[in-house]
Design a protein around this motif. Structure first.
Motif, PDB file in Angstrom:
ATOM      1  N   VAL A  88       0.857  -1.184   0.000  1.00 21.02           N
ATOM      2  CA  VAL A  88       0.000   0.000   0.000  1.00 21.02           C
ATOM      3  C   VAL A  88       0.892   1.233   0.000  1.00 21.02           C
ATOM      4  O   VAL A  88       1.747   1.404   0.876  1.00 21.02           O
ATOM      5  N   ILE A  89       0.705   2.094  -1.028  1.00 20.09           N
ATOM      6  CA  ILE A  89       1.512   3.304  -1.181  1.00 20.09           C
ATOM      7  C   ILE A  89       0.628   4.506  -0.891  1.00 20.09           C
ATOM      8  O   ILE A  89      -0.480   4.620  -1.433  1.00 20.09           O
ATOM      9  N   PRO A  90       1.055   5.452  -0.087  1.00 16.69           N
ATOM     10  CA  PRO A  90       0.248   6.655   0.186  1.00 16.69           C
ATOM     11  C   PRO A  90       0.018   7.473  -1.076  1.00 16.69           C
ATOM     12  O   PRO A  90       0.825   7.460  -2.007  1.00 16.69           O
ATOM     13  N   CYS A  91      -1.085   8.207  -1.094  1.00 10.73           N
ATOM     14  CA  CYS A  91      -1.416   9.009  -2.273  1.00 10.73           C
ATOM     15  C   CYS A  91      -0.420  10.136  -2.509  1.00 10.73           C
ATOM     16  O   CYS A  91      -0.260  10.601  -3.634  1.00 10.73           O
ATOM     17  N   ASN A  92       0.242  10.601  -1.464  1.00 15.03           N
ATOM     18  CA  ASN A  92       1.204  11.700  -1.624  1.00 15.03           C
ATOM     19  C   ASN A  92       2.616  11.183  -1.867  1.00 15.03           C
ATOM     20  O   ASN A  92       3.574  11.949  -1.775  1.00 15.03           O
ATOM     21  N   ASP A  93       2.737   9.892  -2.205  1.00 13.71           N
ATOM     22  CA  ASP A  93       4.068   9.350  -2.495  1.00 13.71           C
ATOM     23  C   ASP A  93       4.575   9.938  -3.804  1.00 13.71           C
ATOM     24  O   ASP A  93       3.833  10.049  -4.785  1.00 13.71           O
ATOM     25  N   LEU A 131       4.044   8.246  -7.243  1.00 15.02           N
ATOM     26  CA  LEU A 131       2.771   8.398  -7.951  1.00 15.02           C
ATOM     27  C   LEU A 131       2.664   9.727  -8.670  1.00 15.02           C
ATOM     28  O   LEU A 131       1.652   9.988  -9.328  1.00 15.02           O
ATOM     29  N   GLN A 132       3.658  10.555  -8.602  1.00 17.45           N
ATOM     30  CA  GLN A 132       3.652  11.872  -9.248  1.00 17.45           C
ATOM     31  C   GLN A 132       4.915  12.017 -10.081  1.00 17.45           C
ATOM     32  O   GLN A 132       5.857  12.726  -9.705  1.00 17.45           O
TER      33      GLN A 132
END
Length: 244
Positions: free
Chosen positions: A64-69, A72-73
């Motif tokens: 599980v990767i946080p959305c603010n990782d 992911l950007q």
């Protein structure tokens, strides 16, 4: 000998001791989903509360990767997308530019010669014409068939067909010399062409030309009418222009 009531550690299986210690550690780890261990939820289904991944199950687990990782950007995403779209559009435009069908034109140039032969019942003529064929495409054009029909005073007097003409290279112009035999068997034409009182025996000749070509995996037919004046009473080897 040990006194009664005193338990000796001698003879205890080490595996049982290790299992008891692991169970004790598991009870001390907070349950899955709790912070202070006071939650009534189940234990972590992945590691059973031990904090370790079972061996041999690494490929079956999800992270599980946080959305603010930052993974992911990705950086410069818009730039890469724009460059990809630009290259795709450029490639499509180049393909359309080089493979879009262009015109193949047939242009009459001149009558090279007119050879006249008199027979008792007819007038035999051999008319040699010069044509230019222009290919505006970026691929060679194959000439499948070239046919020409001679008409004098609405009467068909001759026909010629050529099937072995060479191809026209891309973006080039090529000249072809085509000869057609025109036998005049009509009595009126015979009297006119063989008359000695007339110095110039001019006939208005109409050539109906049809050419089948193929390029870029499709066939096409070109048609053109050519009008020219010829002298049926004398041989003529002086080229003169014609009109379409």
């Amino acid at each position: 000998m040990a006194p009664p009531g005193h338990s000796s550690r001698r003879g205890v299986d080490p595996e049982i001791t290790k299992t008891m210690e692991n169970a004790k550690n598991v009870k001390q780890v907070p349950q899955y989903g709790s912070i202070n261990g006071s939650s009534s939820t189940d234990s972590c289904p992945t590691c059973k509360g031990t904090g370790r991944i079972p061996r041999g199950q690494q490929d079956q687990l999800l992270a599980v990767i946080p959305c603010n990782d930052v993974r992911l950007q990705p950086r410069r995403t818009k730039l890469y997308v724009c460059i990809s779209m630009g290259l795709s559009i450029l490639l499509c435009c180049l393909i359309l530019f080089f493979f879009f069908p262009r015109s193949v034109t047939l242009t009459p140039v001149s009558v090279q010669s007119v050879m006249v032969y008199f027979t008792p019942d007819s007038v035999e003529m051999e008319v040699t014409n010069l044509f230019n064929m222009t290919n505006e495409n970026f691929v060679p054009v194959q000439i499948a068939e070239f046919s020409m029909q001679g008409v004098v005073n609405e009467i068909v007097v001759g026909h010629s067909k050529i099937t072995n003409m060479t191809a026209i290279e891309s973006r080039s112009r090529k000249s072809y010399i085509v000869q057609i035999d025109l036998p005049l068997t009509d009595q009126g034409f015979n009297n006119y062409c063989k008359s000695t009182t007339i110095k110039i025996h001019t006939l208005f000749l109409k050539l109906q030309i049809t050419m089948n070509i193929s390029y870029l995996s499709h066939t096409e037919q070109l048609s053109q009418d050519v009008f020219e004046y010829i002298d049926c009473g004398n041989n003529s080897t002086i080229p003169h222009p014609v009109r379409s």
